[in-house]
Scaffold this active site. Structure first.
Site, PDB file in Angstrom:
ATOM      1  N   LYS A   1      56.850  39.124  75.731  1.00 29.93           N
ATOM      2  CA  LYS A   1      58.354  39.080  75.491  1.00 29.93           C
ATOM      3  C   LYS A   1      58.529  38.876  74.008  1.00 29.93           C
ATOM      4  CE  LYS A   1      61.179  35.573  76.150  1.00 29.93           C
ATOM      5  NZ  LYS A   1      61.976  35.041  75.191  1.00 29.93           N
TER       6      LYS A   1
ATOM      7  N   ARG B   1      53.277  25.224  77.927  1.00 30.79           N
ATOM      8  CA  ARG B   1      52.506  26.010  78.628  1.00 30.79           C
ATOM      9  C   ARG B   1      52.760  25.877  80.139  1.00 30.79           C
ATOM     10  NH1 ARG B   1      46.867  24.215  76.730  1.00 30.79           N
ATOM     11  NH2 ARG B   1      48.188  22.430  76.989  1.00 30.79           N
TER      12      ARG B   1
ATOM     13  N   CYS C   1      56.274  34.826  78.414  1.00 31.48           N
ATOM     14  CA  CYS C   1      56.465  34.402  77.197  1.00 31.48           C
ATOM     15  C   CYS C   1      55.786  35.325  76.032  1.00 31.48           C
ATOM     16  CB  CYS C   1      56.075  32.935  77.024  1.00 31.48           C
ATOM     17  SG  CYS C   1      57.050  31.828  78.020  1.00 31.48           S
TER      18      CYS C   1
ATOM     19  N   GLY D   1      39.322  38.799  78.903  1.00 32.44           N
ATOM     20  CA  GLY D   1      39.762  39.136  80.250  1.00 32.44           C
ATOM     21  C   GLY D   1      40.703  40.408  80.577  1.00 32.44           C
TER      22      GLY D   1
ATOM     23  N   GLY E   1      49.604  37.759  79.856  1.00 31.35           N
ATOM     24  CA  GLY E   1      50.788  38.119  80.441  1.00 31.35           C
ATOM     25  C   GLY E   1      51.774  36.868  80.653  1.00 31.35           C
TER      26      GLY E   1
ATOM     27  N   GLU F   1      60.433  25.241  71.974  1.00 31.18           N
ATOM     28  CA  GLU F   1      59.599  24.633  72.964  1.00 31.18           C
ATOM     29  C   GLU F   1      58.209  25.192  72.930  1.00 31.18           C
ATOM     30  OE1 GLU F   1      58.149  26.168  75.887  1.00 31.18           O
ATOM     31  OE2 GLU F   1      59.358  28.012  75.494  1.00 31.18           O
ATOM     32  N   PHE F   2      57.280  24.315  73.158  1.00 30.42           N
ATOM     33  CA  PHE F   2      55.716  25.035  73.012  1.00 30.42           C
ATOM     34  C   PHE F   2      54.869  24.496  74.380  1.00 30.42           C
ATOM     35  CE2 PHE F   2      56.892  24.583  68.620  1.00 30.42           C
ATOM     36  CZ  PHE F   2      56.863  25.681  68.059  1.00 30.42           C
TER      37      PHE F   2
ATOM     38  N   ASP G   1      73.421  23.717  85.454  1.00 27.86           N
ATOM     39  CA  ASP G   1      73.028  25.324  85.874  1.00 27.86           C
ATOM     40  C   ASP G   1      74.090  25.937  86.589  1.00 27.86           C
ATOM     41  OD1 ASP G   1      70.006  26.769  85.548  1.00 27.86           O
ATOM     42  OD2 ASP G   1      71.673  27.668  86.827  1.00 27.86           O
TER      43      ASP G   1
HETATM   44  C1  UGA Z   1      53.064  30.403  76.296  1.00 26.98           C
HETATM   45  C2  UGA Z   1      52.626  29.365  74.848  1.00 26.98           C
HETATM   46  O1  UGA Z   1      51.116  29.037  75.081  1.00 26.98           O
HETATM   47  C3  UGA Z   1      53.292  28.508  74.877  1.00 26.98           C
HETATM   48  O2  UGA Z   1      52.975  27.533  73.895  1.00 26.98           O
HETATM   49  C4  UGA Z   1      54.674  28.522  74.851  1.00 26.98           C
HETATM   50  O3  UGA Z   1      55.604  27.483  74.767  1.00 26.98           O
HETATM   51  C5  UGA Z   1      55.097  29.338  76.150  1.00 26.98           C
HETATM   52  O4  UGA Z   1      54.262  30.507  76.022  1.00 26.98           O
HETATM   53  C6  UGA Z   1      56.728  29.782  76.000  1.00 26.98           C
HETATM   54  O5  UGA Z   1      57.021  30.446  75.089  1.00 26.98           O
HETATM   55  O6  UGA Z   1      57.489  29.205  76.649  1.00 26.98           O
HETATM   56  P1  UGA Z   1      52.521  30.331  78.821  1.00 26.98           P
HETATM   57  O7  UGA Z   1      53.311  31.674  78.833  1.00 26.98           O
HETATM   58  O8  UGA Z   1      52.535  29.223  79.951  1.00 26.98           O
HETATM   59  O9  UGA Z   1      52.737  29.940  77.266  1.00 26.98           O
HETATM   60  O10 UGA Z   1      50.916  31.061  78.982  1.00 26.98           O
HETATM   61  P2  UGA Z   1      49.672  30.895  77.821  1.00 26.98           P
HETATM   62  O11 UGA Z   1      48.799  29.649  78.099  1.00 26.98           O
HETATM   63  O12 UGA Z   1      49.885  30.847  76.575  1.00 26.98           O
HETATM   64  O13 UGA Z   1      48.600  32.114  78.435  1.00 26.98           O
HETATM   65  C7  UGA Z   1      49.617  33.436  78.384  1.00 26.98           C
HETATM   66  C8  UGA Z   1      48.538  34.333  78.827  1.00 26.98           C
HETATM   67  O14 UGA Z   1      47.432  34.897  77.882  1.00 26.98           O
HETATM   68  C9  UGA Z   1      47.983  34.083  79.969  1.00 26.98           C
HETATM   69  O15 UGA Z   1      48.189  35.355  80.998  1.00 26.98           O
HETATM   70  C10 UGA Z   1      46.701  33.928  79.931  1.00 26.98           C
HETATM   71  O16 UGA Z   1      45.759  34.081  80.911  1.00 26.98           O
HETATM   72  C11 UGA Z   1      46.307  34.615  78.697  1.00 26.98           C
HETATM   73  N1  UGA Z   1      45.007  34.115  78.017  1.00 26.98           N
HETATM   74  C12 UGA Z   1      45.130  32.972  77.352  1.00 26.98           C
HETATM   75  C13 UGA Z   1      44.009  34.743  77.829  1.00 26.98           C
HETATM   76  O17 UGA Z   1      43.808  35.961  78.611  1.00 26.98           O
HETATM   77  N2  UGA Z   1      42.810  34.428  77.188  1.00 26.98           N
HETATM   78  C14 UGA Z   1      42.854  33.268  76.576  1.00 26.98           C
HETATM   79  O18 UGA Z   1      42.077  32.713  75.771  1.00 26.98           O
HETATM   80  C15 UGA Z   1      44.285  32.536  76.568  1.00 26.98           C
END
Ligand code: UGA
Length: 441
Positions: free
Chosen positions: A259, A150, A256, A249, A253, A147-148, A30
């Protein structure tokens, strides 16, 4: 395998620790020497459950080290993995400056045989980079391997992925990634470079679509006095639909989903295609905090001079990340409307991005005294298991607004509190009528 991971952010560090655990010899590089120092000492510069202990294990095993980019690049590396940021610019287009500078560093310091793009990049980026790399080293192969992970469950996702996507120009080029991930049991889908790039955007945009879909239903449920959690449960019992990402909810946010949704919209716009479906997903999400704020305003009979206690600042539970947090968006609006807000979060304790005027509390119950209303904005376990009798005794007002639909309305009602959810209009007595037969043993 001798692997270099470029970018010591969330994706880079989690990926590197996992690869080191599989026995690969991994160096993370980095440009930020403070990050390198901290990680070399066994502490991640961000909160991710379980990461620090795996990091220390990997450092102790000698399979992992951290170095400055580009000086620390090693000639003997077989594979370099790009895990740098790809933020959006003001118009929602992906900024590839960090990818381009990582590639420039590799070109200047000697290219490994395989370059893997883990960063989320627009369709066509891999092919452009492959040409640039092949001009310098014809045998070099480029692989798009999104990548996937969370936040909050990243180690689980890295060790037990649902699938591995390997995008290549020629099918034979996939073999090096099969070797890299030989310890994983997940199915591998080998695709073209562009399909792999699009799969990443499409997956996040689809998850965002599910959240906005259920949030639209939450608005209808409020009108009709229904419980959106019950509706989501009934939908999710259809295995074609499934129950995940149907939690209504305050909106989605993070760094990811918003964006990548914007990134896909701007890529579509650049080729003249109409993606109003995706624009509607964004619109629902952008308006959800204001819609929830109206509920708060109605419950309090106005906002001016009201005192609001808030639990949760990060964009979801399990992380300290507040980037794109709908909780901050909502609290900022409440402050602008003249309310005073005092907030508690188990991990996100301070920082410049907090809305001006927001006060921070050091413990769960501290913000409650003299508050007119309690807002629950992330679904931390600690909030779900709160002592509601104590909440009732400390709050000046009587209302708890559950911005994540994660609380038990009956428990709050028993404590004498008024429960408000997002699309949970049905009175508690009627909601009890919902059950599954036969009951789970
Ligand atoms: C997301 C994807 O889930 C991952 O698979 C992906 O790899 C990652 O982005 C990325 O592109 O790097 P993440 O940003 O950690 O992961 O968050 P999520 O778990 O997807 O949640 C995103 C938002 O949706 C949060 O604010 C969460 O509170 C909200 N959410 C999620 C809801 O409001 N309701 C739901 O049922 C699920």
């Amino acid at each position: 395998m001798r692997v270099e991971v470029i970018g010591a952010g969330f994706v880079g560090v989690v990926t590197a620790v996992t690869l080191a655990r599989f026995g690969h010899r991994v160096t993370v590089l980095d440009v930020d020497d403070r990050k390198i120092g901290k990680l070399s000492g066994g502490t991640a510069p961000f909160y991710e459950p379980g990461l620090d202990s795996l990091l220390r294990e990997a450092l102790a095993s000698g399979c992992l080290d951290f170095r400055l980019f580009p000086a620390g690049l090693a000639k003997e590396a077989q594979l370099a993995m790009l895990c740098v940021g790809t933020p959006n610019d003001a118009r929602g287009r992906t900024d590839l400056a960090q990818v381009d500078s990582a590639v420039a560093g590799l070109l200047a310091h000697g290219l490994p045989e395989t370059i893997v793009i883990k960063s989320t990049v627009p369709v066509g980026t891999g092919r452009r980079l492959a040409k640039q790399l092949n001009d310098a080293r014809p045998a070099c192969r480029l692989v798009v391997n999104p990548e996937f992970l969370r936040e909050g469950s990243a180690l689980h996702d890295a060790l037990h992925p649902d699938r591995i996507i390997v995008g290549v120009a020629e099918p034979a080029q996939a073999s090096c990634l099969l070797e890299l991930y030989r310890e994983l049991e997940a199915p591998v889908l080998v695709t073209g470079l562009e399909e792999a790039e699009l799969i990443k955007y499409a997956s996040n945009a689809f998850l965002a679509t599910r959240v906005s879909f259920i949030n639209v239903l939450s608005r209808l449920c409020d009108h009709w006095g229904l419980d959106v959690n019950v509706v989501a449960r009934g939908m999710g019992m259809d295995h074609r639909i499934g129950g995940q990402f149907l939690q209504a909810g305050i909106g989605f946010g993070g760094s990811c989903l918003p964006k990548d949704l914007d990134g896909l919209i701007s890529q579509a716009a650049a080729c003249g295609e109409n993606v109003n479906l995706l624009r509607a997903v964004r619109w629902v999400n952008e308006t959800q905090p204001a819609w929830v704020m109206e509920k708060i305003e109605r419950a309090l009979g106005g906002l001016q001079g009201k005192r609001v206690a808030a639990w949760g600042l990060s964009f979801k539970a399990g992380t300290d990340d507040r980037r794109g947090s709908p909780a901050l968006e909502l609290l900022g609006r409440l402050l602008e409307a003249g309310a005073s807000v005092i907030a508690y979060d188990p991990t996100a304790t301070g920082g410049p991005e907090l809305p001006p005027g927001l006060q921070m509390a050091g413990s769960l119950y501290e913000p409650l005294s003299q508050a007119d209303l309690l807002l629950v904005l992330t679904e931390w376990q600690e909030f779900q298991e709160a002592d509601w009798d104590r909440v009732k005794s400390l709050l000046k007002g009587n209302v708890v607004l559950d911005g994540r639909n994660c609380l038990d309305p009956d428990r709050l009602a028993t404590a004498g509190l008024t429960y408000l959810g997002v699309g949970r209009g049905r009175p508690v007595e009627l909601r009890k009528g919902c059950f599954v037969w036969p009951p789970a043993s």
